[in-house]
Design an enzyme around this catalytic site. Structure first.
Site, PDB file in Angstrom:
ATOM      1  N   GLU A 183      -7.457  -2.273 -12.420  1.00 46.06           N
ATOM      2  CA  GLU A 183      -7.232  -2.599 -11.005  1.00 46.06           C
ATOM      3  C   GLU A 183      -6.239  -3.751 -10.842  1.00 46.06           C
ATOM      4  O   GLU A 183      -6.621  -4.908 -10.750  1.00 46.06           O
ATOM      5  CB  GLU A 183      -8.559  -2.975 -10.309  1.00 46.06           C
ATOM      6  N   LYS A 215      -7.284   1.731 -10.072  1.00 48.05           N
ATOM      7  CA  LYS A 215      -7.728   1.350  -8.732  1.00 48.05           C
ATOM      8  C   LYS A 215      -6.611   0.526  -8.126  1.00 48.05           C
ATOM      9  O   LYS A 215      -6.292  -0.559  -8.612  1.00 48.05           O
ATOM     10  CB  LYS A 215      -9.043   0.563  -8.789  1.00 48.05           C
TER      11      LYS A 215
END
Length: 295
Positions: free
Chosen positions: A176, A213
């Protein structure tokens, strides 16, 4: 790695619920839920209250695999139980929802326009522990504030270096590298980020799988070409501070991108609501996020 869970994450219809606020973000999550800081006097009481909140969400009839593919947990939540079952087992056995674990220890200070992750001491033991608790994958977050090539390169390199360690432990890492939605050069940062992601992906072995993400991109469908990349199991999007309505509207314009919302998922839920009010609010949020994820 559980192949049934991998297939679900790779091709299932739905989204990933992020229930992983931890440490410093827990008081804020509780406040949003209607519990003030003077309601608890120490960390243990605080974590008891946040576990009660997460238990209420997870056990709600609205929280179902019809809409939700996976849920990201905080370490403290993984080690606790729901109805006498460890949280990850309850999620998978009772709900058919794939469990993930947040493994990062927060962000370092801003340098070169980015915030790298702080060191994660004892990660190998945490990953072993997660595997024993039947966790499928992990999540770790860095933040990109400016379109600084050197900084963004460092963020992605750090994410993949730790990601490989997670793969070695038999888990699937959610990488992420969040681009701050308030960044004045967000779109330029996303171009540099995609380039660096492609560079790192090209260095993975054929059998190594990751998830990404990412912030919902400024240019619609900007990450579409990454979706067919053989190393990527799924690309999910964070809400990044947008309201639920705004996040859903932006997400719906990006085909194939599914949600992994935290604040936008729990928006409107409070400790003071009756079960009926709570379940109705959660159901409404889940259905709206699902609709945006499958568009």
């Amino acid at each position: 790695m559980n192949q049934l869970q991998m297939d679900l994450i790779h091709t299932g219809k739905g989204f990933i619920a992020a229930l992983d606020q931890s440490g410093g973000s827990t008081p804020k999550a509780l406040l949003q839920y209607g519990i003030k800081e003077d309601s608890y006097s120490n960390e243990e009481e605080m974590f008891n209250l946040v576990h009660d909140m997460r238990t209420r969400i997870i056990t709600s009839p609205a929280f179902t695999s019809e809409y939700i593919l996976g849920a990201i947990l905080f370490e403290n939540t993984m080690d606790r139980t729901i109805h006498d079952e460890f949280t990850a087992d309850y999620l998978w056995e009772k709900k058919g929802i794939v469990p993930f674990l947040k493994v990062d220890k927060g962000l370092a200070a801003i340098e070169n326009g980015v915030q790298l992750m702080k060191p994660i001491p004892d990660l190998d033991n945490l990953l072993k522990h997660a595997a024993q608790k039947n966790i499928f994958g992990t999540k770790m977050r860095s933040v990109i504030k400016d379109a600084n090539s050197e900084g963004i390169k460092d963020v992605v390199a750090q994410q993949f270096e730790i990601g490989k360690q997670i793969i070695e432990a038999g888990l699937v890492p959610i990488i992420e590298p969040e681009v701050d939605i308030h960044s004045p050069d967000k779109e330029e940062s996303e171009k540099i980020l995609k380039e660096e992601l492609l560079n790192q992906l090209s260095g993975l072995r054929q059998d190594e799988k990751i998830m990404l993400k990412l912030s919902i991109p400024t240019a619609e469908n900007f990450y579409s070409d990454l979706m067919g990349e053989p190393h990527i199991a799924r690309i999910v999007a964070l809400s990044g501070g947008y309201s639920q309505t705004e996040a859903n509207e932006k997400l719906a314009r990006n085909q194939g991108l599914i949600a992994s919302f935290s604040r936008a998922l729990s928006q409107g839920l409070t400790a003071q609501q009756t079960e009926e009010e709570f379940d109705a609010m959660l159901s409404s949020s889940i259905k709206a996020i699902f609709a945006a994820s499958i568009s």
